[in-house]
Design a protein around this motif. Structure first.
Motif, PDB file in Angstrom:
ATOM      1  N   GLY A   1      39.271  56.664  45.013  1.00 12.06           N
ATOM      2  CA  GLY A   1      38.970  55.815  43.890  1.00 12.06           C
ATOM      3  C   GLY A   1      40.061  54.787  43.625  1.00 12.06           C
ATOM      4  N   ILE A   2      41.308  55.145  43.899  1.00 14.13           N
ATOM      5  CA  ILE A   2      42.419  54.222  43.644  1.00 14.13           C
ATOM      6  C   ILE A   2      42.313  52.995  44.534  1.00 14.13           C
ATOM      7  CG2 ILE A   2      44.918  53.922  43.905  1.00 14.13           C
ATOM      8  CD1 ILE A   2      45.306  56.763  43.007  1.00 14.13           C
ATOM      9  N   VAL A   3      42.112  53.196  45.811  1.00 11.84           N
ATOM     10  CA  VAL A   3      42.128  52.089  46.775  1.00 11.84           C
ATOM     11  C   VAL A   3      40.895  51.207  46.633  1.00 11.84           C
ATOM     12  CG1 VAL A   3      42.158  51.499  49.229  1.00 11.84           C
ATOM     13  CG2 VAL A   3      43.567  53.379  48.388  1.00 11.84           C
ATOM     14  N   VAL A   4      39.731  51.817  46.605  1.00 16.27           N
ATOM     15  CA  VAL A   4      38.487  51.037  46.553  1.00 16.27           C
ATOM     16  C   VAL A   4      38.422  50.177  45.299  1.00 16.27           C
ATOM     17  CG1 VAL A   4      35.971  51.222  46.403  1.00 16.27           C
ATOM     18  CG2 VAL A   4      37.219  52.638  48.017  1.00 16.27           C
ATOM     19  N   SER A   5      38.813  50.724  44.161  1.00 21.06           N
ATOM     20  CA  SER A   5      38.680  49.989  42.904  1.00 21.06           C
ATOM     21  C   SER A   5      39.697  48.860  42.765  1.00 21.06           C
ATOM     22  CB  SER A   5      38.799  50.948  41.719  1.00 21.06           C
ATOM     23  OG  SER A   5      40.107  51.480  41.634  1.00 21.06           O
ATOM     24  N   THR A   6      40.826  48.961  43.440  1.00 23.04           N
ATOM     25  CA  THR A   6      41.887  47.961  43.256  1.00 23.04           C
ATOM     26  C   THR A   6      42.138  47.105  44.491  1.00 23.04           C
ATOM     27  OG1 THR A   6      43.570  49.577  43.892  1.00 23.04           O
ATOM     28  CG2 THR A   6      43.097  49.345  41.523  1.00 23.04           C
ATOM     29  N   LEU A   7      41.348  47.266  45.524  1.00 20.74           N
ATOM     30  CA  LEU A   7      41.591  46.551  46.778  1.00 20.74           C
ATOM     31  C   LEU A   7      41.622  45.038  46.588  1.00 20.74           C
ATOM     32  CD1 LEU A   7      42.073  46.767  49.816  1.00 20.74           C
ATOM     33  CD2 LEU A   7      39.586  46.727  50.124  1.00 20.74           C
ATOM     34  N   GLY A   8      40.724  44.502  45.789  1.00 16.30           N
ATOM     35  CA  GLY A   8      40.705  43.060  45.536  1.00 16.30           C
ATOM     36  C   GLY A   8      41.995  42.571  44.904  1.00 16.30           C
ATOM     37  N   LEU A   9      42.502  43.305  43.941  1.00 14.08           N
ATOM     38  CA  LEU A   9      43.767  42.940  43.288  1.00 14.08           C
ATOM     39  C   LEU A   9      44.930  43.008  44.273  1.00 14.08           C
ATOM     40  CD1 LEU A   9      45.459  42.325  40.719  1.00 14.08           C
ATOM     41  CD2 LEU A   9      45.616  44.811  40.414  1.00 14.08           C
ATOM     42  N   ILE A  10      44.978  44.066  45.066  1.00 12.62           N
ATOM     43  CA  ILE A  10      46.051  44.223  46.048  1.00 12.62           C
ATOM     44  C   ILE A  10      46.014  43.077  47.056  1.00 12.62           C
ATOM     45  CG2 ILE A  10      46.914  45.683  47.921  1.00 12.62           C
ATOM     46  CD1 ILE A  10      45.819  48.097  46.231  1.00 12.62           C
ATOM     47  N   LEU A  11      44.821  42.750  47.537  1.00 17.85           N
ATOM     48  CA  LEU A  11      44.682  41.634  48.481  1.00 17.85           C
ATOM     49  C   LEU A  11      45.120  40.317  47.852  1.00 17.85           C
ATOM     50  CD1 LEU A  11      41.322  42.460  50.262  1.00 17.85           C
ATOM     51  CD2 LEU A  11      43.531  42.117  51.377  1.00 17.85           C
ATOM     52  N   LYS A  12      44.734  40.097  46.620  1.00 15.92           N
ATOM     53  CA  LYS A  12      45.117  38.860  45.940  1.00 15.92           C
ATOM     54  C   LYS A  12      46.636  38.747  45.822  1.00 15.92           C
ATOM     55  CE  LYS A  12      44.281  36.039  41.914  1.00 15.92           C
ATOM     56  NZ  LYS A  12      43.679  35.957  40.590  1.00 15.92           N
ATOM     57  N   GLN A  13      47.298  39.858  45.526  1.00 17.39           N
ATOM     58  CA  GLN A  13      48.756  39.863  45.414  1.00 17.39           C
ATOM     59  C   GLN A  13      49.415  39.618  46.769  1.00 17.39           C
ATOM     60  OE1 GLN A  13      50.764  40.251  42.590  1.00 17.39           O
ATOM     61  NE2 GLN A  13      48.839  39.904  41.536  1.00 17.39           N
ATOM     62  N   GLN A  14      48.856  40.194  47.834  1.00 12.85           N
ATOM     63  CA  GLN A  14      49.474  40.075  49.150  1.00 12.85           C
ATOM     64  C   GLN A  14      49.059  38.816  49.897  1.00 12.85           C
ATOM     65  OE1 GLN A  14      49.449  43.416  51.766  1.00 12.85           O
ATOM     66  NE2 GLN A  14      50.259  44.823  50.253  1.00 12.85           N
ATOM     67  N   VAL A  15      47.829  38.358  49.690  1.00 15.96           N
ATOM     68  CA  VAL A  15      47.288  37.250  50.471  1.00 15.96           C
ATOM     69  C   VAL A  15      47.242  35.951  49.688  1.00 15.96           C
ATOM     70  CG1 VAL A  15      45.218  36.476  51.706  1.00 15.96           C
ATOM     71  CG2 VAL A  15      45.897  38.851  51.842  1.00 15.96           C
ATOM     72  N   GLY A  16      46.986  36.049  48.412  1.00 15.66           N
ATOM     73  CA  GLY A  16      46.741  34.852  47.604  1.00 15.66           C
ATOM     74  C   GLY A  16      45.239  34.676  47.434  1.00 15.66           C
ATOM     75  N   GLU A  17      44.832  33.466  47.173  1.00 14.14           N
ATOM     76  CA  GLU A  17      43.403  33.201  46.920  1.00 14.14           C
ATOM     77  C   GLU A  17      42.563  33.200  48.192  1.00 14.14           C
ATOM     78  OE1 GLU A  17      41.806  32.964  43.990  1.00 14.14           O
ATOM     79  OE2 GLU A  17      43.688  33.401  42.994  1.00 14.14           O
ATOM     80  N   SER A  18      43.181  32.884  49.341  1.00 18.54           N
ATOM     81  CA  SER A  18      42.422  32.851  50.591  1.00 18.54           C
ATOM     82  C   SER A  18      43.316  33.263  51.755  1.00 18.54           C
ATOM     83  CB  SER A  18      41.829  31.462  50.834  1.00 18.54           C
ATOM     84  OG  SER A  18      42.861  30.519  51.013  1.00 18.54           O
ATOM     85  N   PHE A  19      42.652  33.567  52.852  1.00 17.23           N
ATOM     86  CA  PHE A  19      43.323  34.054  54.048  1.00 17.23           C
ATOM     87  C   PHE A  19      42.817  33.236  55.229  1.00 17.23           C
ATOM     88  CE2 PHE A  19      42.992  37.170  57.624  1.00 17.23           C
ATOM     89  CZ  PHE A  19      44.339  37.309  57.872  1.00 17.23           C
ATOM     90  N   GLY A  20      43.726  32.672  55.998  1.00 18.29           N
ATOM     91  CA  GLY A  20      43.336  31.864  57.146  1.00 18.29           C
ATOM     92  C   GLY A  20      43.362  32.673  58.424  1.00 18.29           C
ATOM     93  N   ILE A  21      42.266  32.583  59.176  1.00 16.47           N
ATOM     94  CA  ILE A  21      42.186  33.269  60.465  1.00 16.47           C
ATOM     95  C   ILE A  21      41.362  32.411  61.428  1.00 16.47           C
ATOM     96  CG2 ILE A  21      40.186  34.674  59.809  1.00 16.47           C
ATOM     97  CD1 ILE A  21      41.422  36.921  61.538  1.00 16.47           C
ATOM     98  N   ALA A  22      41.935  32.150  62.590  1.00 14.88           N
ATOM     99  CA  ALA A  22      41.278  31.361  63.638  1.00 14.88           C
ATOM    100  C   ALA A  22      40.790  30.011  63.114  1.00 14.88           C
ATOM    101  CB  ALA A  22      40.132  32.162  64.266  1.00 14.88           C
ATOM    102  N   GLY A  23      41.577  29.400  62.255  1.00 13.74           N
ATOM    103  CA  GLY A  23      41.219  28.086  61.733  1.00 13.74           C
ATOM    104  C   GLY A  23      40.245  28.093  60.581  1.00 13.74           C
ATOM    105  N   TYR A  24      39.806  29.256  60.159  1.00 11.98           N
ATOM    106  CA  TYR A  24      38.874  29.366  59.041  1.00 11.98           C
ATOM    107  C   TYR A  24      39.580  30.005  57.852  1.00 11.98           C
ATOM    108  CZ  TYR A  24      35.227  28.423  62.450  1.00 11.98           C
ATOM    109  OH  TYR A  24      34.457  27.840  63.420  1.00 11.98           O
TER     110      TYR A  24
END
Length: 169
Positions: free
Chosen positions: A1-24
């Motif tokens: 429950g901890i990971v699934v519910s907060t994954l978006g927040l964790i990603l936002k903190q680590q990645v920012g608003e977007s993530f670039g991969i292969a030019g996309y």
């Protein structure tokens, strides 16, 4: 429950608003959806395969190892930031969780209805308390990496309990 519910927040903190991969560019919300979708693919395809493998090698032996591997995956995700590490180790964590769910469900079923009831209650408790812990951490001003570290600590407790119950033999 901890990971699934907060994954978006964790990603936002680590990645920012977007993530670039292969030019996309992939938005963090889409990336969260992709990772959570991978969880269901792992559950749908992996459960029968992982359960079959566990039936061949024994159900009890892998349980402490899977708890430990899941704890390590969460720790790595919490300590070292980076989108690729987070994605890879989150998927490893999901594989461990799916396998544990399959093994522990089978183990509980083998032990009788009282154990099944206790197991289901424990799962429900974890799924309800996990998000409270996960969202409480940033609410009190702690870094989001502590969310993953606390999940790792819970999995370590699971590993210790499983070692006492099942051992590694």
């Amino acid at each position: 429950g901890i990971v699934v519910s907060t994954l978006g927040l964790i990603l936002k903190q680590q990645v920012g608003e977007s993530f670039g991969i292969a030019g996309y560019s992939i938005g963090v919300v889409s990336l969260t959806g992709i990772i959570l979708g991978l969880r269901w693919i792992v559950r749908g395809i992996g459960s029968p395969i992982l359960g079959s493998v566990a039936d061949k090698i024994g159900r009890e032996r892998p349980i402490p190892i899977l708890f430990l591997l899941g704890a390590i995956a969460l720790s790595v995700s919490g300590i070292w930031s980076g989108p690729i590490l987070l994605i890879v180790f989150t998927v490893i964590f999901f594989i461990c969780g799916t396998t544990l769910d399959t093994l522990l469900s089978a183990q509980a079923a083998q032990s009788g209805t009282r154990v099944v009831a206790s197991f289901v209650t424990a799962i429900d408790l974890g799924m309800s308390v996990g998000p409270l812990i996960g969202w409480g951490i940033p609410q009190f001003g702690f870094p989001t990496s502590y969310i993953l570290i606390s999940g790792s600590a819970i999995y370590m407790i699971g590993a210790i309990v499983a070692l006492k119950k099942f051992g590694l033999s």
